[in-house]
Write a protein that holds these residues in place. Structure first.
Motif, PDB file in Angstrom:
ATOM      1  N   ASP A 139      23.223  29.267  52.048  1.00 41.30           N
ATOM      2  CA  ASP A 139      23.646  29.569  50.815  1.00 41.30           C
ATOM      3  C   ASP A 139      24.551  30.631  51.318  1.00 41.30           C
ATOM      4  O   ASP A 139      23.978  31.711  52.052  1.00 41.30           O
ATOM      5  CB  ASP A 139      23.009  29.998  49.864  1.00 41.30           C
ATOM      6  N   THR A 140      25.952  30.758  50.999  1.00 47.21           N
ATOM      7  CA  THR A 140      26.989  31.879  51.479  1.00 47.21           C
ATOM      8  C   THR A 140      27.765  32.422  50.305  1.00 47.21           C
ATOM      9  O   THR A 140      27.718  31.726  49.219  1.00 47.21           O
ATOM     10  CB  THR A 140      27.893  31.260  52.633  1.00 47.21           C
ATOM     11  N   VAL A 141      28.212  33.533  50.433  1.00 50.06           N
ATOM     12  CA  VAL A 141      28.889  34.369  49.619  1.00 50.06           C
ATOM     13  C   VAL A 141      30.101  34.830  50.321  1.00 50.06           C
ATOM     14  O   VAL A 141      29.669  35.375  51.504  1.00 50.06           O
ATOM     15  CB  VAL A 141      28.225  34.963  48.516  1.00 50.06           C
ATOM     16  N   ASN A 164      32.870  24.720  49.941  1.00 51.54           N
ATOM     17  CA  ASN A 164      32.978  24.513  48.362  1.00 51.54           C
ATOM     18  C   ASN A 164      31.975  25.501  47.891  1.00 51.54           C
ATOM     19  O   ASN A 164      30.720  25.353  47.987  1.00 51.54           O
ATOM     20  CB  ASN A 164      32.596  22.991  48.024  1.00 51.54           C
ATOM     21  N   PRO A 165      32.509  26.546  47.338  1.00 54.00           N
ATOM     22  CA  PRO A 165      31.530  27.621  46.630  1.00 54.00           C
ATOM     23  C   PRO A 165      30.651  26.708  45.558  1.00 54.00           C
ATOM     24  O   PRO A 165      31.221  25.865  44.858  1.00 54.00           O
ATOM     25  CB  PRO A 165      32.685  28.431  46.158  1.00 54.00           C
ATOM     26  N   THR A 219      24.336  38.699  44.279  1.00 56.54           N
ATOM     27  CA  THR A 219      25.469  39.574  44.469  1.00 56.54           C
ATOM     28  C   THR A 219      25.975  40.063  43.393  1.00 56.54           C
ATOM     29  O   THR A 219      26.463  41.266  43.046  1.00 56.54           O
ATOM     30  CB  THR A 219      26.512  38.816  45.376  1.00 56.54           C
ATOM     31  N   LYS A 220      26.040  39.173  42.235  1.00 59.31           N
ATOM     32  CA  LYS A 220      26.764  39.278  41.018  1.00 59.31           C
ATOM     33  C   LYS A 220      25.862  40.512  40.246  1.00 59.31           C
ATOM     34  O   LYS A 220      26.516  41.626  39.728  1.00 59.31           O
ATOM     35  CB  LYS A 220      27.162  38.242  40.100  1.00 59.31           C
ATOM     36  N   LEU A 225      35.907  34.128  41.980  1.00 60.53           N
ATOM     37  CA  LEU A 225      36.704  33.146  42.078  1.00 60.53           C
ATOM     38  C   LEU A 225      36.737  32.558  43.450  1.00 60.53           C
ATOM     39  O   LEU A 225      36.278  33.037  44.406  1.00 60.53           O
ATOM     40  CB  LEU A 225      38.210  33.661  41.614  1.00 60.53           C
ATOM     41  N   ALA A 226      37.236  31.267  43.402  1.00 63.61           N
ATOM     42  CA  ALA A 226      37.550  30.462  44.687  1.00 63.61           C
ATOM     43  C   ALA A 226      39.126  30.669  45.166  1.00 63.61           C
ATOM     44  O   ALA A 226      39.959  30.467  44.095  1.00 63.61           O
ATOM     45  CB  ALA A 226      37.180  29.304  44.589  1.00 63.61           C
ATOM     46  N   ILE A 227      39.152  30.908  46.112  1.00 64.68           N
ATOM     47  CA  ILE A 227      40.628  31.080  46.948  1.00 64.68           C
ATOM     48  C   ILE A 227      40.819  29.991  47.858  1.00 64.68           C
ATOM     49  O   ILE A 227      39.838  29.497  48.568  1.00 64.68           O
ATOM     50  CB  ILE A 227      41.043  32.441  47.209  1.00 64.68           C
TER      51      ILE A 227
END
Length: 110
Positions: free
Chosen positions: A68-70, A23-24, A34-35, A49-51
């Motif tokens: 924490d992940t991206v 779950n992002p 990152t952003k 976005l989440a896919i």
């Protein structure tokens, strides 16, 4: 289908569980870094976005105590098929962004 085919041919077939869910977290620190790095490097806000996909993020987070992940990467078409291709021109910008994220994250920890 694949397990049945293997068994038909006399093979022993085992199928591991699917990736654990992920779950992002839109408030995540690494997503923010990152952003910010993306915007600094390219002058625009990245799309976030989440896919629905099988991602390693769930497995890594699960095995590493909720780290924490991206997830992001170069442009890929035809994923997980014989037609899978990477758009070469997107690899260098992706790599440069990874380096920026890592150096920024390390600097924030000091």
């Amino acid at each position: 289908r694949t397990p049945r085919l293997g068994e038909f041919c006399g093979a022993s077939v085992s199928q591991p569980e699917a990736y654990p869910g992920w779950n992002p977290n839109p408030q995540s620190r690494i997503l923010g870094v990152t952003k910010a790095c993306y915007k600094e490097m390219y002058g625009t806000e990245p799309e976030s976005l989440a896919i629905h996909a099988g991602l390693e993020c769930g497995m890594i987070s699960d095995k590493c105590g909720g780290v924490d992940t991206v997830s992001f990467g170069p442009t890929i078409t035809g994923a997980h098929s014989p037609d899978e291709r990477v758009k070469i021109s997107t690899v260098k910008p992706f790599f440069e962004l990874v380096l920026k994220i890592l150096t920024t994250s390390v600097a924030l920890e000091q």
